[in-house]
Design a protein around this motif. Structure first.
Motif, short mmCIF file in Angstrom:
data_model
loop_
_atom_site.label_atom_id
_atom_site.label_comp_id
_atom_site.label_asym_id
_atom_site.label_seq_id
_atom_site.Cartn_x
_atom_site.Cartn_y
_atom_site.Cartn_z
N THR A 379 41.09 38.74 5.67
CA THR A 379 42.27 39.49 5.23
C THR A 379 41.95 40.94 4.87
N THR A 380 40.69 41.35 4.92
CA THR A 380 40.32 42.74 4.64
C THR A 380 39.60 43.33 5.86
N GLU A 381 39.66 44.65 5.99
CA GLU A 381 39.02 45.33 7.11
C GLU A 381 37.55 45.58 6.78
N SER A 382 36.80 44.49 6.77
CA SER A 382 35.38 44.60 6.41
C SER A 382 34.47 44.76 7.63
N ALA A 383 34.96 44.38 8.82
CA ALA A 383 34.14 44.49 10.03
C ALA A 383 34.02 45.96 10.44
N VAL A 384 32.85 46.31 11.02
CA VAL A 384 32.58 47.70 11.39
C VAL A 384 32.05 47.76 12.82
N GLY A 392 27.33 56.57 24.23
CA GLY A 392 28.26 55.48 24.43
C GLY A 392 27.75 54.14 23.94
N VAL A 393 26.59 54.11 23.31
CA VAL A 393 26.03 52.86 22.79
C VAL A 393 26.86 52.41 21.58
N THR A 394 27.14 51.12 21.55
CA THR A 394 28.00 50.57 20.50
C THR A 394 27.30 49.43 19.77
N ALA A 395 27.55 49.35 18.47
CA ALA A 395 27.03 48.23 17.66
C ALA A 395 28.14 47.76 16.73
N LYS A 407 28.35 47.82 7.74
CA LYS A 407 27.99 49.13 8.28
C LYS A 407 26.47 49.29 8.34
N ALA A 408 25.78 48.85 7.30
CA ALA A 408 24.32 48.95 7.28
C ALA A 408 23.70 48.13 8.40
N SER A 409 24.22 46.94 8.61
CA SER A 409 23.69 46.08 9.67
C SER A 409 23.98 46.67 11.04
N ALA A 410 25.19 47.20 11.21
CA ALA A 410 25.55 47.80 12.50
C ALA A 410 24.68 49.03 12.79
N MET A 411 24.39 49.81 11.75
CA MET A 411 23.54 50.99 11.93
C MET A 411 22.13 50.58 12.35
N ALA A 412 21.63 49.48 11.78
CA ALA A 412 20.29 49.00 12.15
C ALA A 412 20.25 48.59 13.62
N VAL A 413 21.32 47.91 14.06
CA VAL A 413 21.40 47.50 15.46
C VAL A 413 21.49 48.72 16.38
N GLN A 415 20.45 51.76 15.77
CA GLN A 415 19.17 52.45 15.78
C GLN A 415 18.20 51.79 16.75
N SER A 416 18.17 50.48 16.73
CA SER A 416 17.28 49.74 17.62
C SER A 416 17.64 49.97 19.08
N ARG A 417 18.92 49.96 19.37
CA ARG A 417 19.35 50.14 20.76
C ARG A 417 19.06 51.55 21.27
N LEU A 418 19.27 52.53 20.41
CA LEU A 418 18.99 53.90 20.81
C LEU A 418 17.49 54.12 21.00
N ASP A 419 16.68 53.50 20.12
CA ASP A 419 15.23 53.61 20.28
C ASP A 419 14.78 53.00 21.60
N ARG A 420 15.36 51.86 21.93
CA ARG A 420 15.00 51.19 23.18
C ARG A 420 15.41 52.04 24.38
N LEU A 421 16.58 52.66 24.29
CA LEU A 421 17.05 53.53 25.36
C LEU A 421 16.12 54.73 25.54
N GLU A 422 15.67 55.28 24.42
CA GLU A 422 14.76 56.41 24.49
C GLU A 422 13.41 56.01 25.08
N MET A 423 12.91 54.83 24.69
CA MET A 423 11.64 54.37 25.24
C MET A 423 11.74 54.15 26.75
N ALA A 424 12.89 53.65 27.20
CA ALA A 424 13.09 53.46 28.64
C ALA A 424 13.10 54.80 29.36
#
Length: 496
Positions: A379-384, A392-395, A407-413, A415-424
């Motif tokens: 019933t609350t807008e808690s999802a982020v 265009g990367v989304t978490a 929000k903290a969990s989404a930011m961690a995800v 960050q991980s995806r962007l790091d992986r993209l950069e390593m690629a």
């Protein structure tokens, strides 16, 4: 240079002034534009790494901790275009106006004018000042072309406008990046401008010396032009290292080709050659990895070369290196051909291994969580959902009970995806530098080292060769490197 200017000023007071009414402008030096210290209001705590210094040791503040860095640099730009500068120099009007006037001597001679006059360039030993001036002018023109001077001006103007924005430092990380790039460009352009100005000043000095029949003064200025002429060749070569990663340190990897012990021994010789070369240039050398051969040499080894422009220089060595010699491992003393491959990988720094995320690049969306979770969650807008706009990367996260936790969990995800993209991305870039390791055989070599039946080292890309292979194997590689970089630049300039 300062001593010479002081001599001229002293002589102008004792008798030259009546013959040279414009001597005040002749004694003007562009170094006075850059030699002053930063204004007192900018003397804040700024890390040393954020201070940019010119060849004369002068520095200015352009760091993320200094909110006055932009205003000080702007003052420097204004100084470069100050109307009080002698008209003959034209100075460098504020970059925002883009109406820079070309520097000139007291009688209007410019670097482009020297080139258009087509003065004959003689050997250095001839001692002709016009010959020296023509050679230096051509070097300055070449340096500007290699640095893409017009593009630098446009980029500097764009950065200056960004530094003028009132809220730039609300994002210190972004502001620091803009300020550092602006400072780097200013230093790079300053060095060229100083060099150009010094040439024109020496020409004025020689003309003045001839007017006053001062042989000592003319000789002193002629020697200064000769020193500039020799130094200009070094500056030409430095201008070749203008690539995106040229200033980085690097890894040099050597791998033995087919041929067993012969190739492994040759690979060890090549690696020792690079170690000696790097140490000669004052670089730090660290062995990162080494796989020794069963009898002699190495199968594969990697060293880390720490120092400015290590990658810019070493990238010329990427490819297969071929050796022809009488084998020390063959009891019949037959001639053998061995191969070793070299790869050079830039070290992009810690900032590239962990992508920095700017809040301004994020779009954060909040919505109600779906599925099981109880009355509060549904019933609350808690999802982020967080979208990184540039990529265009989304978490998304909706499992936690609070919006802050999601929000903290989404930011961690994210960050991980962007790091992986950069390593690629880095892996794809590094593949361009390591592709030579796949084919280590005849027909793919970039350089041949022949020790028998004759002695010669020849680069097959540029046809540059030397007849003393021992000096090359002892680390004397600069001739091959400069030849390759010059050839590469010439090809880039010739391409449409």
């Amino acid at each position: 240079m300062r001593n010479m200017s002081a001599t001229f000023l002293r002589r102008s007071r004792t008798g030259y002034s009546s013959h040279s009414p414009n001597w005040a402008s002749r004694a003007f030096s562009i170094r006075s534009l850059f030699g002053f210290a930063a204004p007192s209001e900018s003397r804040l705590e700024v890390p040393e790494s954020s201070r940019f210094r010119g060849s004369d040791g002068s520095g200015f503040v352009a760091g993320p901790r200094s909110r006055v860095g932009a205003s000080w640099v702007r003052r420097l730009e204004e100084t470069l275009g100050r109307s009080g500068c002698p008209a003959r120099f034209g100075g460098f009007r504020p970059f925002a106006t883009r109406a820079a006037v070309e520097p000139a001597t007291s009688d209007g001679l410019t670097v482009e004018g020297i080139i258009s006059n087509q003065w004959t360039i003689l050997d250095e030993s001839e001692g002709d000042w016009k010959s020296h001036a023509a050679a230096i002018a051509q070097s300055i023109s070449l340096i500007k072309r290699r640095l893409q001077w017009k593009n630098l001006l446009v980029r500097l103007e764009l950065l200056s406008r960004q530094l003028d924005k009132p809220y730039l430092w609300d994002d210190p990380q972004h502001a620091g990046k803009i300020s550092r790039e602006h400072g780097t460009l200013m230093v790079k352009m300053k060095e060229v401008m100083e060099f150009e100005q010094e040439l024109l000043e020496h020409i004025d000095m020689i003309k003045l010396a001839r007017e006053e029949n001062d042989a000592d003064l003319e000789s002193e200025s002629l020697k200064a032009l000769l020193r500039m002429r020799r130094f200009s060749k070094e500056k030409e070569l430095e201008a070749l290292l203008a690539g995106e990663h040229d200033s980085c340190s690097c890894f040099i990897e050597v791998q033995a080709g087919a041929g067993g012990t012969e190739s492994m021994d040759w690979a060890a010789m090549v690696m020792n050659m690079y170690k000696t070369w790097a140490q000669r240039r004052g670089y730090g050398v660290t062995v990162v990895d080494e796989m020794s051969g069963e009898i002699a040499g190495i199968k594969r080894a990697t060293i880390k070369v720490d120092g400015e422009y290590a990658f810019g220089y070493a990238k010329a060595e990427v490819g297969v290196h071929r050796l022809v010699r009488i084998s020390p491992f063959d009891s019949n003393k037959r001639r053998h051909t061995s191969f070793a491959a070299v790869a050079v990988i830039p070290i992009l720094g810690g900032g590239f291994s962990h992508v920095q995320i700017n809040e301004s690049d994020l779009r954060i969306e909040r919505f109600r969580a779906g599925g099981a979770g109880g009355q509060h969650v549904n019933t609350t807008e808690s999802a982020v959902r967080i979208v990184h706009i540039p990529t265009g990367v989304t978490a998304t996260c909706q499992n936690e009970r609070s919006q802050h936790q999601n929000k903290a969990s989404a930011m961690a995800v994210l960050q991980s995806r962007l790091d992986r993209l950069e390593m690629a991305r880095q892996a794809q870039m590094n593949a361009q530098h390591t592709q030579s390791l796949t084919e280590i055989s005849w027909g793919n070599q970039i350089r041949s080292y022949v020790l028998h039946p004759y002695r010669m080292v020849k680069d097959l890309r540029t046809n540059y060769e030397v007849s003393d292979p021992d000096s090359v194997l002892e680390g004397d590689l600069d001739g091959f490197i400069w030849s390759y970089l010059s050839d590469l630049m010439d090809k880039d300039e010739a391409s449409p």
